[in-house]
Design an enzyme around this catalytic site. Structure first.
Site, mmCIF file in Angstrom:
data_model
loop_
_atom_site.group_PDB
_atom_site.id
_atom_site.type_symbol
_atom_site.label_atom_id
_atom_site.label_comp_id
_atom_site.label_asym_id
_atom_site.label_seq_id
_atom_site.Cartn_x
_atom_site.Cartn_y
_atom_site.Cartn_z
ATOM 1 N N CYS A 1 0.867 -1.196 0.000
ATOM 2 C CA CYS A 1 0.000 0.000 0.000
ATOM 3 C C CYS A 1 0.895 1.234 0.000
ATOM 4 C CB CYS A 1 -1.024 -0.022 1.136
ATOM 5 S SG CYS A 1 -0.433 -0.386 2.799
ATOM 6 N N SER A 2 0.919 1.989 1.096
ATOM 7 C CA SER A 2 1.740 3.202 1.083
ATOM 8 C C SER A 2 2.227 3.542 2.491
ATOM 9 C CB SER A 2 0.940 4.376 0.511
ATOM 10 O OG SER A 2 -0.256 4.540 1.251
#
Lengths: 222, 201, 222, 201
Positions: B91-92
């Protein structure tokens, strides 16, 4: 899940092309700032946790995920979460305006005065446990090669591979079950792999990759 | 986005002033200057560096930083034989309290997919070319640990103050996609000549 | 390459939803028939082989690949092949009309009278060899775990896994090199894996998956 | 598509009559009826079935079928303990000379991604529910071999002719996503009564 989010080792996305650090705005468009802030405030209503929200994003169809910018992914994920929680109706999203009375929320809306204290506090993911860790630093382990259809944080590139436990971090909520609402805390370890064990002849000869792996992802190396 | 925002506000789920407060926080208060101060302290205070490597969350809290997306910090230190670089392939994940919100490239499929399989190729796209002998260690943030890289202190900064050093530290050097360039020694007229100014200007 | 084409085991694409066999048209839109026919006739000009054309399709950006129907993928792949071969210019694709004189083609255009004989003849991919096959039916083998950036036909789900050679098929052009124009023929084997060796606990308990694997993809099981 | 076609025709690379001839071939001549005849022959001629399993390309050529995307054929036979199903996870490999062009679902990411990891779940979406004891064998066409499944001959067809049998064979049963239903015995008035028509109509 082996969804569009599981990007490690995938190809075809072109060069990275970073913007110069000193030129890059924090938000590229004003709506991105709103998307971030809405995601945080809606999350504060207490209807989902971080793993539920990650799973909402990774469950977007791959064409949508890869065809969207990151804040677009967040926004589409947020819409899904709001509908699944019964806070917003699909008809409201379609019409673009509130059509039904508000539902009762698990927690009251975040007040402006609470924002900075709440961001500064964060929400730790460690949990008490009475069981000792099964593995120790320096131990050789192998990751399992499961392919669950639900949420998991063991990337596909790091499955079924031998590595070394580098650090024992503590006992954390377990994403695979937490995405279904059950925190079921598990020990979390940094596991380091030789790049050649992950990528074969494609590997950078002098490089390693480390992941943070939950205990159920690991078995002793044979 | 505007439609979603008005639905949530109209239904009373969201206080518009809270939205503005969040945006203001990450626009103005929480950003890579925080991480730079951690790095500068680590460079100048060996005992702090030791605490940082042993328990990064606590050591970073000494400087007043912590909270959301930085609840469980890990610090890794570049050396002349090892270079660290951080990613979140799934994801981030990113250490907000010390680096702020991630840049667009950090969240891009191009970076997330490639840095684990071709780290040197990705670093080269940042203009960072490492000695082939240097080991590259990639940290994929797959759980709730968040990583901060201590870049190597540039040569030529031996007598700089902590504040001056903090101004030198870039965000990308704390993610690991950049190395900090040596600082030119203050130029002195006589030395310029002594160095031989043949091709000057 | 670990591109968008490598779909085995990926998730998020929803149910299959087949059209009833008796209702499904051979082409869903007239343009699909043209896309098929153009791909075959352009291929007959002799500027690329099957592996070059597969690599052109799988090299489309993932957002494009997943956002396109299959004949759209073929069309975009064909455009790339035509440009790469110097037969059509990007400016011609952009303008939608021929702007430059035709290039010399490796083979003359396919005439209508040749179509049926040529389709009926096909083009065998077997090649003579003087080397014996390295593996035999019944032998346990392990697939390599390489991640080449170019064309390959060893799917990601079947890398680094033990299986059994079920059949030795003969010596065929090798896709990995053929995509670069070098047929470098290799023995081809059917290799069968227990589903549990591929998918772990996610596996169907009574199922196998077989692939056709080229000799460079295999090593003896340890 | 029209623009690309006119570019290729205008530049003389493509003869429009050849395009029509290709389309006509797969619209009208080459399709799953070919495969159905192979299956019906295999059901009625044990020696043919043996040749088919030993060298499918040659045995299929006996019936006049072969060529593009069927140069190297493999035939697999369903039994009461084993069910075969075919896919091409990497593109859309399919035995054109015996089955024609693939249906849309065969080329879809949904089918290509899932049938190798969840074959029974995919088959169920075709209405095909196998006995849990039956082994499912998935064939991923990763090279230039092309696969044809011989479905199980339905009960009730013991005295049918080869031509009648061929009419019974569906395309999906030769890919392996379908099993052929038993054929109802010809109804006879008296037997209908004898079976006890209590809940009839």
């Amino acid at each position: 899940m082996n969804g569009p989010q599981d990007l490690g080792g995938q190809m075809g996305f072109g060069p990275v092309a970073p913007e110069p650090e000193t030129d890059e705005p924090i938000f590229h468009e004003p709506w991105e700032a709103r998307a971030l802030a809405l995601t945080l405030t809606a999350g504060a209503l207490g209807h989902w946790n971080i793993d539920v929200s990650r799973h909402a994003r990774e469950s977007l169809p791959p064409a949508v995920y890869y065809g969207s910018s990151y804040y677009e992914i967040w926004t589409r994920g947020l819409e899904r979460l709001l509908v699944d929680a019964g806070l917003v109706g699909d008809d409201e999203l379609a019409s673009g305006s509130a059509l039904h009375p508000a539902a009762a929320t698990a927690r009251p809306p975040l007040a402006a005065a609470q924002v900075r204290p709440s961001l500064a506090a964060g929400s730790p993911y460690t949990r008490p446990t009475s069981t000792p860790p099964r593995f120790g630093a320096g131990q050789r382990v192998r990751t399992i090669n499961d392919h669950p259809t639900g949420h998991t944080r063991l990337p596909r590139y790091a499955r079924g591979v031998e590595g070394t436990v580098e650090r024992v971090h503590g006992c954390f909520v377990f994403p695979d079950t937490n995405a279904g609402g059950d925190p079921d805390p598990q020990w979390c370890y940094t596991v380091t792999f030789a790049a050649s064990d992950l990528w074969g002849r494609s590997a950078d000869p002098r490089s390693t990759v480390s992941i943070d792996a939950f205990e159920p992802y690991l078995v002793p190396a044979s | 986005m505007r439609a979603l925002e008005s639905i949530l506000i109209d239904k009373g789920y969201v206080d518009p002033a809270a939205l503005d407060e969040i945006i203001d926080t990450y626009q103005h208060d929480v950003g890579p200057r925080n991480g730079a101060r951690v790095v500068a302290r680590a460079w100048t205070d060996p005992a702090y560096l030791e605490r940082l490597l042993a328990d990064a969350t606590a050591a970073i809290a000494e400087l007043g930083y912590g909270g959301r997306q930085g609840e469980h910090m890990v610090v890794v230190e570049n050396t002349d034989t090892t270079h660290h670089v951080v990613v979140c392939t799934l994801c981030s994940c990113y250490p907000w309290p010390v680096l702020g919100l991630p840049p667009a490239w950090y969240k891009s499929p191009a970076y997330r997919s490639r840095v684990v399989i071709d780290p040197r190729g990705v670093l080269a796209e940042f203009g960072t070319v490492l000695d082939p002998e240097v080991e590259v260690r990639v940290w994929d943030s797959t759980a709730e640990l968040r990583y901060l890289v201590i870049p190597r202190r540039p040569a030529g900064t031996e007598d700089w103050t902590e504040e001056q050093l903090a101004d030198l530290v870039t965000r990308n050097s704390m993610i690991g996609t950049e190395v900090l360039a040596p600082v030119a020694a203050p130029t002195v007229g006589i030395r310029d000549h002594a160095d031989g100014g043949g091709g000057a200007s």
